[in-house]
Design an enzyme around this catalytic site. Structure first.
Site, PDB file in Angstrom:
ATOM      1  N   GLU A  22       0.831  -1.206   0.000  1.00  0.00           N
ATOM      2  CA  GLU A  22       0.000   0.000   0.000  1.00  0.00           C
ATOM      3  C   GLU A  22       0.866   1.257   0.000  1.00  0.00           C
ATOM      4  OE1 GLU A  22      -3.980  -0.136   2.051  1.00  0.00           O
ATOM      5  OE2 GLU A  22      -2.846  -1.568   3.261  1.00  0.00           O
ATOM      6  N   GLU A  42      -3.844  -9.196   3.081  1.00  0.00           N
ATOM      7  CA  GLU A  42      -4.636  -8.931   4.280  1.00  0.00           C
ATOM      8  C   GLU A  42      -5.753  -9.953   4.486  1.00  0.00           C
ATOM      9  OE1 GLU A  42      -2.848  -4.956   3.114  1.00  0.00           O
ATOM     10  OE2 GLU A  42      -3.695  -6.672   2.071  1.00  0.00           O
TER      11      GLU A  42
END
Length: 168
Positions: A22, A42
């Site tokens: 990210e 995730e």
């Protein structure tokens, strides 16, 4: 990070997962070693990306690939993600630190160009192309480049002038 007035380059080697990906996606360029493993993992922990990872993946590689990355939580090799358009460049591990991205040296406004480019890209993504065009027209008027009489002077001052053809 997206609005910082300088180009940001993420240099990825080893493993880049979750929050690391990210962070890299919020940069302007992503350069990765060919041996790097990259993924949005995730989902394996029952988590959701919190730094805009999915949204930035959609911008770079489209909704289908972004969903694949996020839902399946796989680790991908850098050449695959370069092919998809998630990263800009894959280089051999030993070449990663050799600065493969160079700034334009002979740009008339090299200091303001990247800042304006980043700003216009951000506006285009978030507000649409028409809004970015309106902003660009405002910048052009302020810089004097909107006047047709400024172009010949610019070419003569900063370039070789008009082309001369010898013919055959």
């Amino acid at each position: 990070m997206e609005l910082l007035p300088i180009p940001l380059i993420a240099s990825v080697h080893g493993v880049c997962l979750g929050g690391g990906l990210e962070l890299a996606l919020s940069c302007d360029y992503i350069i990765a070693a060919s041996s790097a493993k990259i993924g949005s993992v995730e989902a394996t922990l029952g988590l959701h990306p919190l730094l805009g990872g999915i949204q930035r993946q959609v911008q770079r590689i489209g909704a289908l690939r972004a969903k694949e990355m996020s839902m399946l939580a796989r680790r991908y090799d850098a050449p695959t993600l370069e092919k998809w358009g998630l990263i800009n460049l894959t280089v051999p591990e030993e070449s990663l630190e050799k600065r493969p991205w160079r700034s334009p040296r002979n740009s008339r406004k090299a200091d303001t160009g990247p800042r304006r480019d980043k700003e216009l890209a951000h506006i285009a993504v978030n507000e649409g192309v028409a809004a970015a065009t309106r902003r660009w027209q405002g910048c052009r008027r302020r810089s004097g480049l909107g006047r047709s009489e400024s172009w010949p002077g610019l070419v003569r001052k900063n370039g070789p002038g008009l082309p001369k053809f010898a013919g055959r």
